[in-house]
Design a protein around this motif. Structure first.
Motif, PDB file in Angstrom:
ATOM      1  N   ALA A 261       0.829  -1.214   0.000  1.00  0.00           N
ATOM      2  CA  ALA A 261       0.000   0.000   0.000  1.00  0.00           C
ATOM      3  C   ALA A 261       0.858   1.256   0.000  1.00  0.00           C
ATOM      4  O   ALA A 261       0.534   2.243  -0.676  1.00  0.00           O
ATOM      5  CB  ALA A 261      -0.925  -0.008   1.212  1.00  0.00           C
ATOM      6  N   GLN A 268       4.848   0.085  -5.151  1.00  0.00           N
ATOM      7  CA  GLN A 268       3.467   0.257  -4.691  1.00  0.00           C
ATOM      8  C   GLN A 268       2.518  -0.498  -5.620  1.00  0.00           C
ATOM      9  O   GLN A 268       2.655  -0.439  -6.844  1.00  0.00           O
ATOM     10  CB  GLN A 268       3.100   1.740  -4.653  1.00  0.00           C
ATOM     11  CG  GLN A 268       1.741   2.000  -4.002  1.00  0.00           C
ATOM     12  CD  GLN A 268       1.449   3.479  -3.843  1.00  0.00           C
ATOM     13  OE1 GLN A 268       2.013   4.296  -4.575  1.00  0.00           O
ATOM     14  NE2 GLN A 268       0.596   3.832  -2.914  1.00  0.00           N
ATOM     15  N   THR A 270      -1.598  -1.500  -5.343  1.00  0.00           N
ATOM     16  CA  THR A 270      -2.851  -1.533  -4.584  1.00  0.00           C
ATOM     17  C   THR A 270      -3.536  -2.895  -4.674  1.00  0.00           C
ATOM     18  O   THR A 270      -4.116  -3.376  -3.693  1.00  0.00           O
ATOM     19  CB  THR A 270      -3.811  -0.428  -5.082  1.00  0.00           C
ATOM     20  OG1 THR A 270      -3.139   0.833  -4.993  1.00  0.00           O
ATOM     21  CG2 THR A 270      -5.071  -0.373  -4.228  1.00  0.00           C
ATOM     22  N   THR A 271      -3.442  -3.519  -5.838  1.00  0.00           N
ATOM     23  CA  THR A 271      -4.077  -4.841  -6.008  1.00  0.00           C
ATOM     24  C   THR A 271      -3.458  -5.861  -5.050  1.00  0.00           C
ATOM     25  O   THR A 271      -4.174  -6.630  -4.402  1.00  0.00           O
ATOM     26  CB  THR A 271      -3.930  -5.332  -7.464  1.00  0.00           C
ATOM     27  OG1 THR A 271      -4.473  -4.351  -8.340  1.00  0.00           O
ATOM     28  CG2 THR A 271      -4.656  -6.651  -7.672  1.00  0.00           C
ATOM     29  N   LEU A 295      -9.171   1.078   1.139  1.00  0.00           N
ATOM     30  CA  LEU A 295      -8.668   0.920  -0.231  1.00  0.00           C
ATOM     31  C   LEU A 295      -9.798   0.638  -1.218  1.00  0.00           C
ATOM     32  O   LEU A 295      -9.807   1.154  -2.339  1.00  0.00           O
ATOM     33  CB  LEU A 295      -7.623  -0.196  -0.293  1.00  0.00           C
ATOM     34  CG  LEU A 295      -6.244   0.127   0.273  1.00  0.00           C
ATOM     35  CD1 LEU A 295      -5.338  -1.093   0.207  1.00  0.00           C
ATOM     36  CD2 LEU A 295      -5.591   1.281  -0.487  1.00  0.00           C
ATOM     37  N   GLN A 299     -10.865   2.737  -4.472  1.00  0.00           N
ATOM     38  CA  GLN A 299     -10.954   2.107  -5.799  1.00  0.00           C
ATOM     39  C   GLN A 299     -12.343   2.380  -6.424  1.00  0.00           C
ATOM     40  O   GLN A 299     -12.456   2.676  -7.608  1.00  0.00           O
ATOM     41  CB  GLN A 299     -10.695   0.601  -5.705  1.00  0.00           C
ATOM     42  CG  GLN A 299      -9.230   0.265  -5.535  1.00  0.00           C
ATOM     43  CD  GLN A 299      -9.006  -1.245  -5.436  1.00  0.00           C
ATOM     44  OE1 GLN A 299      -9.830  -1.978  -4.870  1.00  0.00           O
ATOM     45  NE2 GLN A 299      -7.900  -1.719  -5.973  1.00  0.00           N
TER      46      GLN A 299
END
Length: 305
Positions: A261, A268, A270-271, A295, A299
């Motif tokens: 994160a 980095q 996010t997934t 998160l 998204q």
């Protein structure tokens, strides 16, 4: 003669000629040779050379146990503890563990210690637990030494004593027992019963981590992340968090999610962060659930633009 037949069975088993092994074990078992009865039971337990059959496993293990064979008595304890081919019965389990323990069988002494500590099949009794752990520890059994160290460290049923905790944990750790090495690491990290020493902590964590012990891998990662006893190194931290996370440790999965994160020690992503937070959240880590919600909200918001 029975011993010779049994040894022949062992030779066949080692050569993976399991049909011949069964034949020889059965001959010796029919002559009431306890080691062969136990070995034959083991083949039934695993379906080697014969169809897997828990009833036959219990039948032959019981015969060996009734002849006073301590290994079989210990195994029969687990049969009742797990309800394998018999109704689950903690009292019967404890009774069989005691028979083996009374013969000095160290694993059964250790198990009986846990039975008393938890009140499984016997009345809960911390003094009895310590007495049985001590018997096993005195024979050099590392898991019992580790348990005694833990008990003295936390004052469970006996006065808390960091000096004794350290002594028992060191005995187990010096035998390469990873849980004790990890506990010893914490004692040095926290200055508990010893002067605080991050490098000693790091060394013990590493010994346990190198054996694949997830808690120590997580501790080692934290040392790298915080620069304790070693230069701060986010990439090393991530590498060790990943090892612990892949062993299923929820706390490490959360830390790995944070790393992805924040792009700390790793690009980095996010997934990836969401994937690790989700796994940690499913294991009950509340902070991971909060991060996951955060998160996913971001998204969703970016997806609506």
């Amino acid at each position: 003669m029975s011993d010779f037949i049994y040894q022949l069975g062992r030779a066949y088993e080692k050569a993976n000629n399991l049909t011949a092994a069964v034949e020889q074990y059965r001959k010796a078992a029919d002559q009431n040779y306890a080691a062969a009865q136990f070995a034959l039971g083991g083949l039934y337990a695993n379906g080697q050379g014969v169809p897997q059959n828990d009833q036959q496993y219990v039948y032959w293990v019981r015969k060996a146990a009734d002849h006073g064979y301590a290994v079989a008595q210990d195994a029969l304890g687990y049969v009742y503890l797990e309800g394998r081919g018999v109704p689950e019965d903690d009292q019967q389990a404890a009774a069989w563990f005691r028979k083996a323990a009374d013969q000095g069988y160290v694993a059964a002494q250790n198990k009986l210690g846990f039975m008393y500590q938890n009140g499984d099949g016997v009345p809960k009794d911390d003094q009895q637990a310590v007495a049985w752990f001590r018997k096993a520890a005195a024979q050099g059994y590392a898991p019992a030494q580790d348990r005694l160290g833990f008990i003295f460290q936390n004052g469970e049923g006996i006065p808390k004593d960091d000096e004794k905790a350290l002594a028992w944990l060191r005995k187990a750790a010096d035998q390469g027992y990873a849980p004790a090495q990890n506990r010893l690491g914490f004692m040095y990290r926290n200055g508990q019963g010893v002067p605080k020493d991050d490098q000693q902590a790091l060394a013990w964590f590493r010994k346990a981590a190198d054996q694949g012990y997830a808690l120590a891998q997580n501790s080692l990662a934290a040392m790298y992340a915080n620069g304790e006893g070693v230069p701060k190194d986010d990439q090393q931290a991530v590498a060790w968090y990943r090892k612990a996370a892949e062993h299923g440790l929820a706390e490490a999965r959360y830390s790995l999610g944070l790393a992805y994160a924040n792009g700390q020690g790793v690009a980095q992503d996010t997934t990836q962060a969401v994937a690790w937070f989700r796994q940690a959240a499913e294991q009950g880590v509340k902070e991971a659930k909060a991060k996951l919600d955060e998160l996913e909200a971001l998204q969703n918001a970016s997806g609506k633009r």
